[in-house]
Design a protein around this motif. Structure first.
Motif, PDB file in Angstrom:
ATOM      1  N   SER A  76      -4.975   8.391  11.561  1.00  0.00           N
ATOM      2  CA  SER A  76      -5.298   8.489  13.001  1.00  0.00           C
ATOM      3  C   SER A  76      -4.998  10.063  13.632  1.00  0.00           C
ATOM      4  O   SER A  76      -5.522  10.301  14.482  1.00  0.00           O
ATOM      5  CB  SER A  76      -4.254   7.711  14.045  1.00  0.00           C
ATOM      6  N   GLN A  77      -4.113  10.730  12.938  1.00  0.00           N
ATOM      7  CA  GLN A  77      -3.884  12.113  13.141  1.00  0.00           C
ATOM      8  C   GLN A  77      -4.873  12.961  12.525  1.00  0.00           C
ATOM      9  O   GLN A  77      -4.825  14.373  12.739  1.00  0.00           O
ATOM     10  CB  GLN A  77      -2.524  12.818  12.681  1.00  0.00           C
ATOM     11  N   HIS A  78      -5.993  12.376  12.023  1.00  0.00           N
ATOM     12  CA  HIS A  78      -6.990  13.210  11.031  1.00  0.00           C
ATOM     13  C   HIS A  78      -6.389  13.877  10.084  1.00  0.00           C
ATOM     14  O   HIS A  78      -7.085  15.059   9.746  1.00  0.00           O
ATOM     15  CB  HIS A  78      -7.934  14.068  12.131  1.00  0.00           C
ATOM     16  N   GLN A  79      -5.289  13.728   9.371  1.00  0.00           N
ATOM     17  CA  GLN A  79      -4.980  14.253   8.263  1.00  0.00           C
ATOM     18  C   GLN A  79      -5.675  13.573   6.863  1.00  0.00           C
ATOM     19  O   GLN A  79      -5.622  12.272   6.907  1.00  0.00           O
ATOM     20  CB  GLN A  79      -3.434  14.013   8.005  1.00  0.00           C
ATOM     21  N   GLU A  80      -6.032  14.404   6.169  1.00  0.00           N
ATOM     22  CA  GLU A  80      -6.636  13.838   4.836  1.00  0.00           C
ATOM     23  C   GLU A  80      -5.401  13.313   3.883  1.00  0.00           C
ATOM     24  O   GLU A  80      -4.577  13.745   3.673  1.00  0.00           O
ATOM     25  CB  GLU A  80      -7.173  15.030   3.993  1.00  0.00           C
ATOM     26  N   ILE A  81      -5.812  12.131   3.355  1.00  0.00           N
ATOM     27  CA  ILE A  81      -4.924  11.457   2.429  1.00  0.00           C
ATOM     28  C   ILE A  81      -5.549  10.873   1.479  1.00  0.00           C
ATOM     29  O   ILE A  81      -6.673  10.330   1.475  1.00  0.00           O
ATOM     30  CB  ILE A  81      -4.176  10.235   3.306  1.00  0.00           C
ATOM     31  N   GLU A  82      -4.862  10.941   0.311  1.00  0.00           N
ATOM     32  CA  GLU A  82      -5.375  10.243  -1.035  1.00  0.00           C
ATOM     33  C   GLU A  82      -4.221   9.549  -1.443  1.00  0.00           C
ATOM     34  O   GLU A  82      -3.167   9.677  -1.436  1.00  0.00           O
ATOM     35  CB  GLU A  82      -5.514  11.388  -2.173  1.00  0.00           C
ATOM     36  N   LEU A  83      -4.736   8.181  -1.576  1.00  0.00           N
ATOM     37  CA  LEU A  83      -3.789   6.954  -1.965  1.00  0.00           C
ATOM     38  C   LEU A  83      -4.039   6.689  -3.555  1.00  0.00           C
ATOM     39  O   LEU A  83      -5.323   6.631  -3.608  1.00  0.00           O
ATOM     40  CB  LEU A  83      -3.802   5.729  -1.227  1.00  0.00           C
ATOM     41  N   TYR A  84      -3.198   6.340  -4.123  1.00  0.00           N
ATOM     42  CA  TYR A  84      -3.176   6.061  -5.606  1.00  0.00           C
ATOM     43  C   TYR A  84      -2.846   4.334  -5.591  1.00  0.00           C
ATOM     44  O   TYR A  84      -1.455   4.196  -5.047  1.00  0.00           O
ATOM     45  CB  TYR A  84      -2.496   6.789  -6.616  1.00  0.00           C
ATOM     46  N   ILE A  85      -3.331   3.571  -6.042  1.00  0.00           N
ATOM     47  CA  ILE A  85      -2.984   2.133  -5.982  1.00  0.00           C
ATOM     48  C   ILE A  85      -3.174   1.637  -7.461  1.00  0.00           C
ATOM     49  O   ILE A  85      -4.136   1.834  -8.059  1.00  0.00           O
ATOM     50  CB  ILE A  85      -3.716   1.443  -4.890  1.00  0.00           C
ATOM     51  N   ASP A  86      -1.994   0.657  -7.619  1.00  0.00           N
ATOM     52  CA  ASP A  86      -1.957   0.000  -8.886  1.00  0.00           C
ATOM     53  C   ASP A  86      -3.097  -1.058  -8.882  1.00  0.00           C
ATOM     54  O   ASP A  86      -3.206  -1.840  -7.913  1.00  0.00           O
ATOM     55  CB  ASP A  86      -0.685  -0.596  -9.237  1.00  0.00           C
ATOM     56  N   ARG A  87      -4.147  -1.105  -9.897  1.00  0.00           N
ATOM     57  CA  ARG A  87      -5.047  -2.311  -9.760  1.00  0.00           C
ATOM     58  C   ARG A  87      -4.441  -3.810  -9.911  1.00  0.00           C
ATOM     59  O   ARG A  87      -5.235  -4.457  -9.225  1.00  0.00           O
ATOM     60  CB  ARG A  87      -6.119  -1.978 -10.965  1.00  0.00           C
ATOM     61  N   LYS A  88      -3.332  -3.809 -10.818  1.00  0.00           N
ATOM     62  CA  LYS A  88      -2.983  -5.224 -10.882  1.00  0.00           C
ATOM     63  C   LYS A  88      -2.062  -5.692  -9.691  1.00  0.00           C
ATOM     64  O   LYS A  88      -2.263  -6.953  -9.553  1.00  0.00           O
ATOM     65  CB  LYS A  88      -2.005  -5.138 -12.214  1.00  0.00           C
ATOM     66  N   THR A  89      -1.372  -4.844  -8.994  1.00  0.00           N
ATOM     67  CA  THR A  89      -0.344  -5.425  -8.046  1.00  0.00           C
ATOM     68  C   THR A  89      -0.895  -4.999  -6.789  1.00  0.00           C
ATOM     69  O   THR A  89      -0.475  -5.560  -5.825  1.00  0.00           O
ATOM     70  CB  THR A  89       0.965  -4.630  -8.172  1.00  0.00           C
ATOM     71  N   PHE A  90      -1.957  -4.148  -6.520  1.00  0.00           N
ATOM     72  CA  PHE A  90      -2.331  -3.516  -5.466  1.00  0.00           C
ATOM     73  C   PHE A  90      -1.349  -2.691  -4.421  1.00  0.00           C
ATOM     74  O   PHE A  90      -1.528  -2.681  -3.264  1.00  0.00           O
ATOM     75  CB  PHE A  90      -3.023  -4.679  -4.478  1.00  0.00           C
ATOM     76  N   GLU A  91      -0.317  -2.373  -5.152  1.00  0.00           N
ATOM     77  CA  GLU A  91       0.707  -1.554  -4.446  1.00  0.00           C
ATOM     78  C   GLU A  91       0.507   0.099  -4.478  1.00  0.00           C
ATOM     79  O   GLU A  91      -0.179   0.477  -5.556  1.00  0.00           O
ATOM     80  CB  GLU A  91       2.139  -1.632  -5.174  1.00  0.00           C
ATOM     81  N   VAL A  92       0.754   0.605  -3.442  1.00  0.00           N
ATOM     82  CA  VAL A  92       0.665   2.088  -3.405  1.00  0.00           C
ATOM     83  C   VAL A  92       1.777   2.756  -4.196  1.00  0.00           C
ATOM     84  O   VAL A  92       2.785   2.395  -4.331  1.00  0.00           O
ATOM     85  CB  VAL A  92       0.745   2.620  -2.073  1.00  0.00           C
ATOM     86  N   ILE A  93       1.146   3.564  -5.156  1.00  0.00           N
ATOM     87  CA  ILE A  93       2.019   4.177  -6.266  1.00  0.00           C
ATOM     88  C   ILE A  93       2.135   5.624  -6.030  1.00  0.00           C
ATOM     89  O   ILE A  93       2.853   6.345  -6.855  1.00  0.00           O
ATOM     90  CB  ILE A  93       1.511   3.838  -7.734  1.00  0.00           C
ATOM     91  N   GLY A  94       1.380   6.171  -5.178  1.00  0.00           N
ATOM     92  CA  GLY A  94       1.393   7.608  -4.889  1.00  0.00           C
ATOM     93  C   GLY A  94       0.568   7.980  -3.671  1.00  0.00           C
ATOM     94  O   GLY A  94      -0.311   7.119  -3.457  1.00  0.00           O
ATOM     95  N   VAL A  95       1.012   9.116  -2.860  1.00  0.00           N
ATOM     96  CA  VAL A  95       0.483   9.495  -1.834  1.00  0.00           C
ATOM     97  C   VAL A  95       0.333  10.962  -1.844  1.00  0.00           C
ATOM     98  O   VAL A  95       1.254  11.524  -1.932  1.00  0.00           O
ATOM     99  CB  VAL A  95       1.023   8.939  -0.529  1.00  0.00           C
ATOM    100  N   ASP A  96      -0.679  11.407  -1.366  1.00  0.00           N
ATOM    101  CA  ASP A  96      -0.900  13.011  -1.318  1.00  0.00           C
ATOM    102  C   ASP A  96      -1.532  13.191   0.159  1.00  0.00           C
ATOM    103  O   ASP A  96      -2.559  12.461   0.556  1.00  0.00           O
ATOM    104  CB  ASP A  96      -1.979  13.541  -2.390  1.00  0.00           C
ATOM    105  N   LYS A  97      -0.999  14.173   0.811  1.00  0.00           N
ATOM    106  CA  LYS A  97      -1.381  14.322   2.377  1.00  0.00           C
ATOM    107  C   LYS A  97      -1.717  15.902   2.469  1.00  0.00           C
ATOM    108  O   LYS A  97      -0.883  16.555   2.018  1.00  0.00           O
ATOM    109  CB  LYS A  97      -0.454  14.023   3.151  1.00  0.00           C
ATOM    110  N   ASP A  98      -2.792  16.197   2.931  1.00  0.00           N
ATOM    111  CA  ASP A  98      -3.043  17.484   3.419  1.00  0.00           C
ATOM    112  C   ASP A  98      -2.758  17.799   4.870  1.00  0.00           C
ATOM    113  O   ASP A  98      -2.803  16.900   5.712  1.00  0.00           O
ATOM    114  CB  ASP A  98      -4.612  17.715   3.539  1.00  0.00           C
ATOM    115  N   ILE A  99      -1.610  18.604   4.822  1.00  0.00           N
ATOM    116  CA  ILE A  99      -1.007  19.175   6.165  1.00  0.00           C
ATOM    117  C   ILE A  99      -1.816  19.956   6.757  1.00  0.00           C
ATOM    118  O   ILE A  99      -2.140  21.113   6.421  1.00  0.00           O
ATOM    119  CB  ILE A  99       0.658  19.498   5.922  1.00  0.00           C
TER     120      ILE A  99
END
Length: 156
Positions: free
Chosen positions: A133-156
């Motif tokens: 919502s703050q218009h920050q670019e985000i990359e999420l990495y999700i495990d395909r088996k559990t659909f849990e977020v396993i990593g986050v990269d944010k552009d500040i």
């Protein structure tokens, strides 16, 4: 032509052009609608979904019969702008429609408001790029088996 009408058309064209080139992303609702269009086209498994800077929604995946499909849909009117097909085998790591929805759920819980792309690789890692919502670019990495977020990269 009426001067007011011409001025209005110019303003509308500039507005649409600015929105289209702003960030190449779409809301979850728009992504789900386009995903449904892809499903209606024949996709049963997905590898990549991407909103690109030319007002296109790119979809790569497979039909039930194993043919690999690569299409571009117009974001304006859902017309097919590009279509490629080749005989292939559907890999186990590809995502079903329901699995794409689960990945979107995980992205939404991580406060991703706009989606630019969803991609799964042969290791089972799902990458979702977009904006919060703050218009920050985000990359999420999700495990395909559990659909849990396993990593986050944010552009500040």
């Amino acid at each position: 032509m009426n001067k007011t009408l011409i001025t209005g058309l110019i303003a509308l064209t500039l507005s649409i052009s600015t929105m289209a080139n702003a960030d190449s992303s779409a809301s979850r609702a728009d992504i789900e609608h386009l995903l449904q269009d892809a499903k209606s086209y024949g996709f049963t498994r997905f590898e990549e979904l991407e909103v690109d800077d030319e007002d296109r929604f790119d979809v790569e995946g497979w039909r039930q019969d194993g043919w690999h499909l690569d299409i571009d849909l117009s974001l304006n009117d859902n017309r097919i702008l590009k279509e490629q097909q080749r005989k292939s085998e559907t890999p186990d790591w590809s995502l079903s429609h329901d699995e794409v929805i689960q990945a979107l759920d995980a992205a939404q819980q991580s406060e991703l408001d706009e989606i630019s792309s969803i991609e799964v690789d042969c290791t089972g890692r799902i990458e979702i790029e977009g904006y919060n919502s703050q218009h920050q670019e985000i990359e999420l990495y999700i495990d395909r088996k559990t659909f849990e977020v396993i990593g986050v990269d944010k552009d500040i």
